[in-house]
Design a protein around this motif. Structure first.
Motif, mmCIF file in Angstrom:
data_model
loop_
_atom_site.group_PDB
_atom_site.id
_atom_site.type_symbol
_atom_site.label_atom_id
_atom_site.label_comp_id
_atom_site.label_asym_id
_atom_site.label_seq_id
_atom_site.Cartn_x
_atom_site.Cartn_y
_atom_site.Cartn_z
ATOM 1 N N VAL A 1 -12.996 -4.048 61.821
ATOM 2 C CA VAL A 1 -12.012 -4.349 60.777
ATOM 3 C C VAL A 1 -12.420 -3.553 59.556
ATOM 4 C CG1 VAL A 1 -10.960 -6.095 59.296
ATOM 5 C CG2 VAL A 1 -11.567 -6.670 61.670
ATOM 6 N N ILE A 2 -11.626 -2.547 59.203
ATOM 7 C CA ILE A 2 -11.925 -1.723 58.030
ATOM 8 C C ILE A 2 -10.896 -2.029 56.954
ATOM 9 C CG2 ILE A 2 -11.659 0.650 57.167
ATOM 10 C CD1 ILE A 2 -13.476 1.597 59.337
ATOM 11 N N TYR A 3 -11.394 -2.228 55.743
ATOM 12 C CA TYR A 3 -10.513 -2.550 54.619
ATOM 13 C C TYR A 3 -10.000 -1.270 53.978
ATOM 14 C CZ TYR A 3 -11.291 -7.548 54.710
ATOM 15 O OH TYR A 3 -11.285 -8.873 55.083
ATOM 16 N N THR A 4 -8.689 -1.215 53.803
ATOM 17 C CA THR A 4 -8.076 -0.068 53.157
ATOM 18 C C THR A 4 -8.195 -0.208 51.650
ATOM 19 O OG1 THR A 4 -5.898 -1.097 53.104
ATOM 20 C CG2 THR A 4 -6.454 0.194 55.051
ATOM 21 N N SER A 5 -7.891 0.872 50.960
ATOM 22 C CA SER A 5 -8.046 0.927 49.515
ATOM 23 C C SER A 5 -7.301 -0.198 48.825
ATOM 24 C CB SER A 5 -7.552 2.269 48.985
ATOM 25 O OG SER A 5 -7.529 2.278 47.573
ATOM 26 N N GLY A 6 -7.920 -0.714 47.763
ATOM 27 C CA GLY A 6 -7.278 -1.760 46.978
ATOM 28 C C GLY A 6 -6.671 -1.245 45.695
ATOM 29 N N SER A 7 -6.289 0.030 45.662
ATOM 30 C CA SER A 7 -5.793 0.621 44.414
ATOM 31 C C SER A 7 -4.468 0.008 43.964
ATOM 32 C CB SER A 7 -5.612 2.134 44.583
ATOM 33 O OG SER A 7 -4.693 2.403 45.625
ATOM 34 N N THR A 8 -3.708 -0.553 44.900
ATOM 35 C CA THR A 8 -2.439 -1.173 44.528
ATOM 36 C C THR A 8 -2.490 -2.682 44.690
ATOM 37 O OG1 THR A 8 -1.611 -0.838 46.784
ATOM 38 C CG2 THR A 8 -1.125 0.878 45.163
ATOM 39 N N GLY A 9 -3.668 -3.240 44.699
ATOM 40 C CA GLY A 9 -3.808 -4.679 44.876
ATOM 41 C C GLY A 9 -5.097 -4.975 45.615
ATOM 42 N N GLN A 10 -5.204 -6.180 46.156
ATOM 43 C CA GLN A 10 -6.396 -6.553 46.891
ATOM 44 C C GLN A 10 -6.498 -5.737 48.177
ATOM 45 O OE1 GLN A 10 -8.730 -8.115 45.799
ATOM 46 N NE2 GLN A 10 -8.249 -10.019 44.718
ATOM 47 N N PRO A 11 -7.723 -5.363 48.588
ATOM 48 C CA PRO A 11 -7.873 -4.634 49.855
ATOM 49 C C PRO A 11 -7.352 -5.470 51.026
ATOM 50 C CG PRO A 11 -9.921 -4.634 48.575
ATOM 51 C CD PRO A 11 -9.002 -5.588 47.896
ATOM 52 N N LYS A 12 -6.947 -4.785 52.076
ATOM 53 C CA LYS A 12 -6.455 -5.477 53.261
ATOM 54 C C LYS A 12 -7.196 -4.961 54.487
ATOM 55 C CE LYS A 12 -2.452 -2.350 53.079
ATOM 56 N NZ LYS A 12 -2.927 -1.671 51.849
ATOM 57 N N GLY A 13 -7.614 -5.892 55.352
ATOM 58 C CA GLY A 13 -8.379 -5.529 56.529
ATOM 59 C C GLY A 13 -7.480 -5.109 57.673
ATOM 60 N N CYS A 14 -7.751 -3.948 58.245
ATOM 61 C CA CYS A 14 -6.975 -3.433 59.370
ATOM 62 C C CYS A 14 -7.715 -3.741 60.667
ATOM 63 C CB CYS A 14 -6.772 -1.931 59.213
ATOM 64 S SG CYS A 14 -5.685 -1.232 60.459
ATOM 65 N N LEU A 15 -6.999 -4.341 61.623
ATOM 66 C CA LEU A 15 -7.577 -4.818 62.875
ATOM 67 C C LEU A 15 -7.445 -3.745 63.949
ATOM 68 C CD1 LEU A 15 -5.782 -8.268 62.677
ATOM 69 C CD2 LEU A 15 -8.200 -7.889 62.178
ATOM 70 N N VAL A 16 -8.583 -3.196 64.400
ATOM 71 C CA VAL A 16 -8.569 -2.064 65.328
ATOM 72 C C VAL A 16 -9.268 -2.461 66.625
ATOM 73 C CG1 VAL A 16 -9.127 0.380 65.636
ATOM 74 C CG2 VAL A 16 -8.672 -0.519 63.342
ATOM 75 N N GLU A 17 -8.590 -2.242 67.746
ATOM 76 C CA GLU A 17 -9.106 -2.605 69.056
ATOM 77 C C GLU A 17 -9.780 -1.408 69.726
ATOM 78 O OE1 GLU A 17 -5.614 -3.952 71.061
ATOM 79 O OE2 GLU A 17 -5.361 -5.719 69.775
ATOM 80 N N HIS A 18 -10.614 -1.700 70.741
ATOM 81 C CA HIS A 18 -11.291 -0.629 71.482
ATOM 82 C C HIS A 18 -10.281 0.351 72.069
ATOM 83 C CE1 HIS A 18 -15.525 -2.108 71.577
ATOM 84 N NE2 HIS A 18 -14.947 -3.289 71.401
ATOM 85 N N ARG A 19 -9.171 -0.153 72.588
ATOM 86 C CA ARG A 19 -8.186 0.724 73.232
ATOM 87 C C ARG A 19 -7.462 1.623 72.234
ATOM 88 N NH1 ARG A 19 -3.220 -3.369 74.986
ATOM 89 N NH2 ARG A 19 -2.991 -4.431 72.964
ATOM 90 N N ASN A 20 -7.531 1.281 70.949
ATOM 91 C CA ASN A 20 -6.975 2.169 69.932
ATOM 92 C C ASN A 20 -7.882 3.363 69.689
ATOM 93 O OD1 ASN A 20 -6.079 -0.785 68.119
ATOM 94 N ND2 ASN A 20 -4.709 0.445 69.362
ATOM 95 N N VAL A 21 -9.209 3.153 69.827
ATOM 96 C CA VAL A 21 -10.183 4.170 69.432
ATOM 97 C C VAL A 21 -10.465 5.177 70.541
ATOM 98 C CG1 VAL A 21 -12.492 4.555 68.458
ATOM 99 C CG2 VAL A 21 -11.255 2.436 67.932
ATOM 100 N N LEU A 22 -10.662 4.691 71.757
ATOM 101 C CA LEU A 22 -11.132 5.569 72.826
ATOM 102 C C LEU A 22 -10.222 6.763 73.113
ATOM 103 C CD1 LEU A 22 -12.709 3.004 75.294
ATOM 104 C CD2 LEU A 22 -13.879 4.791 74.003
ATOM 105 N N PRO A 23 -8.889 6.635 73.023
ATOM 106 C CA PRO A 23 -8.043 7.822 73.290
ATOM 107 C C PRO A 23 -8.322 9.003 72.369
ATOM 108 C CG PRO A 23 -6.714 5.826 73.398
ATOM 109 C CD PRO A 23 -8.064 5.413 72.876
ATOM 110 N N LEU A 24 -8.854 8.741 71.180
ATOM 111 C CA LEU A 24 -9.207 9.846 70.278
ATOM 112 C C LEU A 24 -10.195 10.801 70.932
ATOM 113 C CD1 LEU A 24 -9.817 8.380 66.695
ATOM 114 C CD2 LEU A 24 -8.191 10.157 67.320
ATOM 115 N N PHE A 25 -11.093 10.247 71.747
ATOM 116 C CA PHE A 25 -12.193 11.042 72.282
ATOM 117 C C PHE A 25 -11.950 11.471 73.724
ATOM 118 C CE2 PHE A 25 -13.666 8.118 69.013
ATOM 119 C CZ PHE A 25 -14.101 9.044 68.080
ATOM 120 N N ASP A 26 -10.751 11.188 74.222
ATOM 121 C CA ASP A 26 -10.360 11.652 75.543
ATOM 122 C C ASP A 26 -9.311 12.756 75.451
ATOM 123 O OD1 ASP A 26 -12.029 9.821 76.816
ATOM 124 O OD2 ASP A 26 -10.509 8.248 76.783
ATOM 125 N N ASN A 27 -9.026 13.212 74.214
ATOM 126 C CA ASN A 27 -7.968 14.210 74.049
ATOM 127 C C ASN A 27 -8.479 15.600 74.422
ATOM 128 O OD1 ASN A 27 -8.514 16.040 71.547
ATOM 129 N ND2 ASN A 27 -9.152 13.996 70.888
#
Length: 588
Positions: free
Chosen positions: A149-175
């Protein structure tokens, strides 16, 4: 089949156990040792009740513990929530409270925000080979579980946590676009709380490469970072355009980076004209230079484009085409993204998730808020953030269009534009341009209402912790500073406080005990403070002296009696103040 990041890493560690995985401050850690230390931490976390979908906060300084912590949390089945000690305490406290992580992994000596989480300190058992666990934990985690869970910039308000799953990440490294091998050397330049780090860490460790972790000092000083790249034989370099502009300046007077084979620029709009000095020195065969576009909510990167020397004659900022598995849609000029990387959404923000993650053409897409244009070759031109549009005297203006025109001027290596007091201000780095000639150049390319009325030349741009341009830290132009920010009859302390309020841009009430750097001031604003003091008190102060007198009260005393102060200060007292000033200068 290995469907999680830590399983893929464990397989690589088994395949190349003796290969060097990490290097930091001259020390190295093998794949076998890194895997074992992460296993040890994972067993401790499992004993604390960490299971799949558990959020585990990680607050550590740069070094081996960053990667040991990430791997240990993943191996326990949890999802890591990276907290950078360089961030303000208030932001860290908010993130800890917001994610409600039951466990916080940290190091001894780190100041912790107030939290109800169980504190788990990384110990010698986790960081030494003796006693490290060689057995990989068995957990029920799957590709559909959270990885981080990585929090995005809070420049326009409170930071918000982005929920990232394993299946979202692995395709980056199989390209098939980027090939990386066990012979490659990467750097972990970016904050591990910024998703660019996901590319850097796993790009190296899933393929048997070596990951070099620069110190904070090496990251901040371009010449030191350049020396590290040469010393370690780095082959794959990842930078924001702002950080790369500083590195290009350091490269001009240093030996060439002969080992580099790939340079990846991302995280900001790339003004391709700024790369002319680089191509003049290296050509475009090696290293290959790529511009990647990405969003945290669609997992790091979406598209790619090889940049060639011929591109530098254009004002277009090409982001190319989508990675296999991702799809880009242009809807009313805004970029929407679907495919493998589209994440679960935002932590505890269902309304915002529903607003930004929508159904389009029977697909789940993320509305990026980025403006793009389709080029004749069907590639995309990145225009900029929709929220970076400004309105001036009835005209809607894209600041990025002005920035692209600025870097077309000979000698300008980087640019930024901001709106101050209903005036457009253009900032440049590189060779200091003649303002009149620069204005004429812009008028030949832009409507007159888009030409800045003030130009400010900087030695370098202020950067965020993530290496991006820090627009909020761009100094006010000297012309924006009034001759006297308060009535002449006011006491020196009141005049200093009023000056600080104006330069920092705050209306908060200040006191004599306030310290410039604690209320939003930074080193790039000091020349403006110095000029203001000259106008108010007719006193010449050096920048080092401003660090010597950091509180309003001390500075007011210094400027009200300059001659007497300089004569009566004891040598020992002044030496002590100078030592403190130098320490403060290094921090800011």
């Amino acid at each position: 089949m290995m469907n999680t990041l830590h399983e893929r890493f464990a397989a690589q560690a088994a395949q190349t156990p003796d290969a060097i995985a990490l290097t930091f401050e001259g020390r190295s850690l093998s794949y076998e040792a890194l895997n074992a230390r992460a296993n040890t931490l994972a067993q401790r976390l499992i004993a604390e009740g960490v299971v799949p979908e558990s959020l585990v906060a990680l607050l550590v300084e740069r070094g081996f513990d960053m990667v040991i912590g990430i791997l240990g949390i993943l191996k326990a089945g949890g999802a890591y929530v990276p907290l950078d000690p360089a961030y303000p305490t208030e932001r860290l406290a908010f993130q800890l409270s917001d994610c409600e992580a039951p466990v916080l992994v940290t190091q001894r000596g780190i100041a912790l925000p107030e939290t109800t989480a169980k504190i788990l300190t990384i110990t010698a058992d986790d960081t030494e080979d003796d006693g490290a666990c060689t057995e990989n934990p068995l957990t029920a985690v799957s590709e559909k579980n959270l990885a981080y869970v990585i929090y995005t910039s809070g420049s326009t308000g409170q930071p918000k946590g982005c929920l990232v799953e394993h299946r979202n990440v692995l395709p980056l490294f199989d390209n098939p676009v980027f090939t990386t091998t066990e012979h490659d050397v990467w750097t972990l330049f970016h904050s591990y709380a910024f998703d660019f780090s996901v590319w850097e860490i796993w790009g190296a460790l899933l393929h048997g490469g070596r990951l070099v972790i620069p110190t904070d000092a090496e990251r901040r000083a371009a010449d030191s970072f350049h020396a590290l790249l040469r010393r370690e034989g780095v082959t794959v370099l990842n930078q924001s355009p702002t950080a790369f502009s500083q590195l290009m300046a350091a490269d001009e007077d240093a030996p060439k980076l002969e080992s580099l084979r790939t340079v990846i620029l991302a995280a900001e709009k790339l003004e391709v004209a700024s790369l002319k000095p680089w191509f003049a020195r290296y050509g475009d065969a090696q290293p290959a230079l790529w511009n990647l576009y990405g969003i945290t909510e669609t997992t790091v990167f979406v598209s790619y484009r090889r940049i060639l020397a011929t591109d530098t004659d254009s004002t277009v900022s090409p982001i190319g085409v989508a990675f296999p598995g991702w799809t880009m849609h242009v809807v009313n000029g805004e970029l929407w993204v679907s495919g493998a990387g589209v994440t679960r959404g935002y932590l505890k923000r269902p309304e915002l998730t529903d607003e930004r993650f929508v159904c389009y053409q029977e697909q789940r897409v993320y509305k990026s808020g980025d403006l793009v244009a389709v080029l004749p070759n069907s590639e995309l031109d990145y225009i900029g953030r929709a929220d970076l549009q400004v309105k001036l005297r009835g005209h809607r203006i894209e600041l990025g269009e002005i920035e692209a025109a600025l870097v077309q001027f000979p000698g300008v290596r980087g640019s930024a534009v901001a709106l101050h007091s209903e005036k457009l201000v253009g900032y440049t780095i590189g060779q200091k341009p003649d303002s009149s000639a620069l204005g004429n150049h812009l008028r030949a390319h832009l409507p007159v209402y888009m030409v800045p009325t003030v130009f400010v030349h900087l030695e370098s741009f202020p950067m965020t912790v993530n290496g991006k341009l820090n627009r909020r830290a761009l100094p006010l132009p000297p012309s924006a500073l009034p001759p006297s920010p308060c009535p002449v009859g006011e006491a020196p302390l009141e005049q200093v406080l009023a000056l600080w309020q104006h330069v920092i841009g705050t209306n908060e009430a200040l006191t004599g005990d306030d310290v410039f750097f604690d209320i939003g001031g930074h080193s790039l604003l000091l020349p403006i403070v110095r000029d203001g003091l000259k106008k108010l008190f007719d006193v010449e102060l050096s920048l080092v002296e401003l660090f010597e007198y950091p509180s309003a009260k001390a500075l007011a005393q210094r400027v009200s009696q300059p001659a007497q102060t300089s004569q009566n200060n004891g040598i020992r007292d002044r030496a002590a103040r100078q030592r403190e000033a130098i320490a403060r200068l290094r921090r800011h």
